[in-house]
Write an enzyme that holds these catalytic residues in place. Structure first.
Site, PDB file in Angstrom:
ATOM      1  N   HIS A 103      18.754  54.003  -2.550  1.00 15.31           N
ATOM      2  CA  HIS A 103      18.217  55.315  -2.136  1.00 15.31           C
ATOM      3  C   HIS A 103      17.038  55.115  -1.168  1.00 15.31           C
ATOM      4  O   HIS A 103      16.956  55.773  -0.132  1.00 15.31           O
ATOM      5  CB  HIS A 103      17.775  56.106  -3.371  1.00 15.31           C
ATOM      6  CG  HIS A 103      16.991  57.336  -3.040  1.00 15.31           C
ATOM      7  ND1 HIS A 103      17.580  58.568  -2.861  1.00 15.31           N
ATOM      8  CD2 HIS A 103      15.662  57.523  -2.834  1.00 15.31           C
ATOM      9  CE1 HIS A 103      16.642  59.455  -2.559  1.00 15.31           C
ATOM     10  NE2 HIS A 103      15.469  58.849  -2.543  1.00 15.31           N
ATOM     11  N   GLU A 104      16.142  54.189  -1.499  1.00  9.80           N
ATOM     12  CA  GLU A 104      14.996  53.929  -0.616  1.00  9.80           C
ATOM     13  C   GLU A 104      15.470  53.376   0.721  1.00  9.80           C
ATOM     14  O   GLU A 104      14.912  53.705   1.768  1.00  9.80           O
ATOM     15  CB  GLU A 104      13.989  52.985  -1.279  1.00  9.80           C
ATOM     16  CG  GLU A 104      13.373  53.505  -2.579  1.00  9.80           C
ATOM     17  CD  GLU A 104      12.787  54.919  -2.466  1.00  9.80           C
ATOM     18  OE1 GLU A 104      12.366  55.305  -1.368  1.00  9.80           O
ATOM     19  OE2 GLU A 104      12.786  55.643  -3.480  1.00  9.80           O
ATOM     20  N   HIS A 107      16.301  56.089   3.016  1.00 10.17           N
ATOM     21  CA  HIS A 107      15.160  56.621   3.787  1.00 10.17           C
ATOM     22  C   HIS A 107      14.887  55.750   5.019  1.00 10.17           C
ATOM     23  O   HIS A 107      14.552  56.262   6.089  1.00 10.17           O
ATOM     24  CB  HIS A 107      13.902  56.679   2.920  1.00 10.17           C
ATOM     25  CG  HIS A 107      13.937  57.765   1.885  1.00 10.17           C
ATOM     26  ND1 HIS A 107      14.240  59.071   2.189  1.00 10.17           N
ATOM     27  CD2 HIS A 107      13.704  57.746   0.542  1.00 10.17           C
ATOM     28  CE1 HIS A 107      14.192  59.809   1.084  1.00 10.17           C
ATOM     29  NE2 HIS A 107      13.880  59.015   0.076  1.00 10.17           N
ATOM     30  N   HIS A 111      14.958  56.946   8.896  1.00  6.32           N
ATOM     31  CA  HIS A 111      13.859  56.681   9.817  1.00  6.32           C
ATOM     32  C   HIS A 111      14.383  56.041  11.095  1.00  6.32           C
ATOM     33  O   HIS A 111      14.050  56.451  12.201  1.00  6.32           O
ATOM     34  CB  HIS A 111      12.831  55.764   9.133  1.00  6.32           C
ATOM     35  CG  HIS A 111      11.574  55.579   9.922  1.00  6.32           C
ATOM     36  ND1 HIS A 111      10.812  54.444   9.847  1.00  6.32           N
ATOM     37  CD2 HIS A 111      10.957  56.390  10.819  1.00  6.32           C
ATOM     38  CE1 HIS A 111       9.766  54.569  10.652  1.00  6.32           C
ATOM     39  NE2 HIS A 111       9.841  55.738  11.253  1.00  6.32           N
TER      40      HIS A 111
HETATM   41 ZN   LIG Z   1      13.624  59.490  -1.876  1.00 12.00          ZN
END
Ligand SMILES: [Zn+2]
Length: 234
Positions: A103-104, A107, A111
């Site tokens: 999940h990270e 991100h 980005h």
């Molecule tokens: Zn998150």
């Protein structure tokens, strides 16, 4: 009629509803996370190893993976391009740990691709930090200055910035999880059944953001009911 701002006016029920929703979501999140922390992924990778592999797969070579203290403190920092994984994620080979790590990574991919909601969210951070603290200053000052409508309305406007921030967070979080599930399946890090289990973990995590946004909306509604109108008739 003018009446002082009481702590337990009838609108306080909105705050209580918000708190209950938040508590239910976070206990659901904790129990789901705990459950899948005990299920190992067939891949044998730890959270940090899975993150490295996912980033490589996505063609991202300038993001470093670090360990951070605490539980569920995992996050991606776009400024330093660092993916920080908590103690329970970094070295664990569980479904929950790899799901959170992925999940990270989602991100980090957002980005890299300039995903618009993430950009908006990032731009809002400094404004919201100042605004949410100042909003109470304006509201309290407004109350003490005989329900000064201008100050109260500025306070409510500043508070609504924090609510907008919570709402913009939702697509960012849902999208990061969707990316994570796709990548985990396509890289072969997880089997289909494991992807389904991860989906449960990430869904429970997403619900805490939905609950947070709902609670913030309820708080805003309360402020509008209390102070949003014209004071001529009070
Ligand atoms: Zn998150």
């Amino acid at each position: 009629m003018y009446y002082p701002y009481g702590l337990f006016d009838p609108t306080y029920i909105l705050i209580i509803i918000g708190a209950v929703i938040t508590m239910i979501a976070s206990s659901k999140m904790n129990s789901t996370f705990r459950r899948y922390s005990r299920v190992r992924c067939h891949c044998g990778l730890t959270g940090s190893q899975a993150a490295e592999r996912i980033l490589q797969h996505a063609g991202i070579y300038d993001v470093s993976v670090e360990r951070v203290r605490g539980e569920l403190t995992d996050h991606y920092d776009p400024r330093s391009k660092t993916l920080r994984l908590s103690d329970s994620t970094y070295g664990s080979d569980s479904i929950a740990a790899i799901g959170v790590a992925a999940h990270e990574c989602g991100h980090a991919v957002q980005h890299q691709k300039g995903y618009v909601p993430l950009t908006i969210r990032g731009a809002l951070v400094p404004i919201v930090n100042i605004g949410s603290n100042l909003s109470w200053v304006f509201i309290i000052a407004g109350i003490f200055l005989s329900m000064n409508q201008t100050l109260l309305h500025i306070g409510i406007a500043l508070f609504s910035l924090a609510v907008i921030f919570q709402l913009v967070t939702l697509p960012v979080e849902f999208n990061a999880s969707a990316r994570a599930l796709r990548i985990l399946g396509s890289t072969g890090i997880m089997y289909g059944e494991e992807v389904d289990q991860t989906k449960k973990v990430l869904k429970a995590a997403a619900l805490t953001y939905v609950a947070g946004a709902a609670a913030a909306l309820l708080s805003l509604l309360r402020l509008i009911i209390l102070f949003g109108g014209n004071d001529r008739d009070r």
